[in-house]
Write an enzyme that holds these catalytic residues in place. Structure first.
Site, short mmCIF file in Angstrom:
data_model
loop_
_atom_site.label_atom_id
_atom_site.label_comp_id
_atom_site.label_asym_id
_atom_site.label_seq_id
_atom_site.Cartn_x
_atom_site.Cartn_y
_atom_site.Cartn_z
N GLU A 214 0.65 -1.62 0.06
CA GLU A 214 0.19 0.42 0.26
C GLU A 214 0.94 0.84 0.25
O GLU A 214 0.97 2.03 -0.73
CB GLU A 214 -0.70 -0.42 1.42
CG GLU A 214 -1.94 1.45 0.90
CD GLU A 214 -2.60 1.43 3.10
OE1 GLU A 214 -2.12 0.31 3.44
OE2 GLU A 214 -3.93 2.09 2.60
N ASP B 104 -12.21 0.24 0.57
CA ASP B 104 -11.45 -0.31 2.27
C ASP B 104 -12.24 0.85 4.03
O ASP B 104 -12.65 -0.33 4.18
CB ASP B 104 -10.31 0.95 1.96
CG ASP B 104 -8.96 0.49 2.78
OD1 ASP B 104 -9.24 -0.41 3.39
OD2 ASP B 104 -7.64 1.24 2.27
N1 HPA Z 1 -4.33 0.44 5.47
C1 HPA Z 1 -3.82 -0.20 6.57
N2 HPA Z 1 -5.07 -1.11 7.43
C2 HPA Z 1 -5.94 -0.31 7.92
C3 HPA Z 1 -6.54 0.01 6.28
C4 HPA Z 1 -5.46 0.61 5.09
O1 HPA Z 1 -6.36 0.90 4.31
N3 HPA Z 1 -8.08 0.26 6.48
C5 HPA Z 1 -7.98 0.20 8.12
N4 HPA Z 1 -6.08 0.16 9.10
ZN ZN Z 2 -7.33 -1.71 3.61
#
Ligand code: HPA
Ligand code: ZN
Length: 333
Positions: free
Chosen positions: A197, A275
């Protein structure tokens, strides 16, 4: 096109149930449970949702989750998301929850899982929406804490389909959780992890090779390695991509700069997800509308993304086949 998107039966594979806590519900629960929150109005909450990176968001997200106390609160939270699924024509959803966010505050594991499970059972009964539950470990905490959480979850394993890994990615690589993932695999649970990410492709490799996950959550950094792109394509390893989240957390500077269309074009099994919809300005269809507008996707590409989510889901093959038939019958003209 919005009508076309709306009408398609859809699956969601990357939704944190705590991330569907709308400001209105946050206020109601804060009042009912006498929990202090650092905002005076719903407008003030919304104004706080300006993030410069993942950690910025997580600080606010964990603070918000503190209003969730009783089993009924978790039921109401999940049920509110199910009503959104119905609006968006989501027929199957695989939801994440973060037990440690709650057990660390003294809320029993049972309170959390039973509230979520009851709402999902009701969704199946009332709306024929099927679901899976994926328990995520918070990667900023230790593996020992994850193992403790795993042990607390054992009495509820009939309700839990898989484990995942979320929270602060940088400096918390997947390899930190090798033992607990190994144990989950031995116990027959499905495995996923957030990787790539914000952090580099080594995190995606670790998730695949050390944790042995079946899907990568986000994974958008894969584009920086030709070798990894080739592997994702050849092995058809799904990526659960979350466009609104990525733009909100500045992973991409704008939706126009998002790489999902490129990845899709290269044959990667890309899926679209919300998400944390209450924090990132929209639910699943909103994500589809945005990418359609900003990336100029065709109906064929939208349909491919929708089809990919069914393919990547943990539903049975026979359930998949019946949705594929429905999707195959859709007119693209
Ligand atoms: N990334 C990491 N942790 C998370 C996310 C995310 O997009 N959303 C909720 N917890
Ligand atoms: Zn997530």
């Amino acid at each position: 096109m919005t009508e076309f998107i709306k009408a398609l039966p859809k699956t969601e594979l990357h939704i944190h149930i705590e991330g569907s806590l709308e400001p209105g519900m946050m206020f109601e629960l804060a009042k009912k449970n006498k929990i202090e929150i650092p905002y005076k109005t719903v407008e003030e909450v919304k104004a706080a949702y300006e993030f410069s990176n993942l950690q910025d968001f997580l600080d606010i997200y964990y603070a918000g989750a503190k209003v969730l106390i009783t089993q009924e609160d978790f039921y109401d939270l999940t049920w509110a998301y199910i009503l959104k699924c119905r609006e968006d024509n989501i027929v199957h959803t695989e939801i994440f929850f973060d037990p440690q966010t709650h057990t660390e505050r003294g809320i029993a594991f049972e309170t959390v899982i039973l509230g979520i499970k009851k709402a999902l059972d009701n969704a199946q009964k009332e709306f024929d929406i099927s679901s899976k539950i994926i328990m995520c470990f918070l990667r900023h905490l230790s593996q020992e804490s994850a193992i403790e959480t795993y042990e607390e979850s054992l009495p509820f394993h009939e309700y839990i389909d898989g484990v995942g890994l979320d929270s602060s990615e940088l400096n918390n690589p997947p390899s930190k959780f090798q033992d607990v993932f190994k144990r989950a695999k031995e116990d027959g649970l499905r495995l996923v992890a957030h990787a790539g990410e914000e952090a580099d492709v080594s995190y995606i490799y670790e998730a695949l090779d050390i944790l042995e996950v079946e899907r990568i959550d986000h994974g958008v950094q894969a584009i920086h390695s030709n070798e990894l792109m080739q592997r994702l394509k050849e092995e058809q390893i799904p990526l659960t991509v979350c466009p609104h989240s990525n733009v909100s957390l500045k992973v991409f500077s704008s939706m126009e700069k998002h790489n999902l269309k490129t990845m899709l074009g290269e044959g990667i099994l890309v899926t679209i997800n919300s998400d944390d919809p209450a924090y990132f300005n929209g639910y699943l269809n909103d994500n589809f509308y945005s990418i359609y507008q900003s990336l100029n996707l065709s109906k064929k590409e939208i349909l491919q993304l929708v089809r990919n989510s069914f393919e990547a889901s943990f539903m049975s093959n026979s359930q998949k086949e019946s949705y594929f038939k429905e999707l195959d019958a859709i007119d693209l003209n």
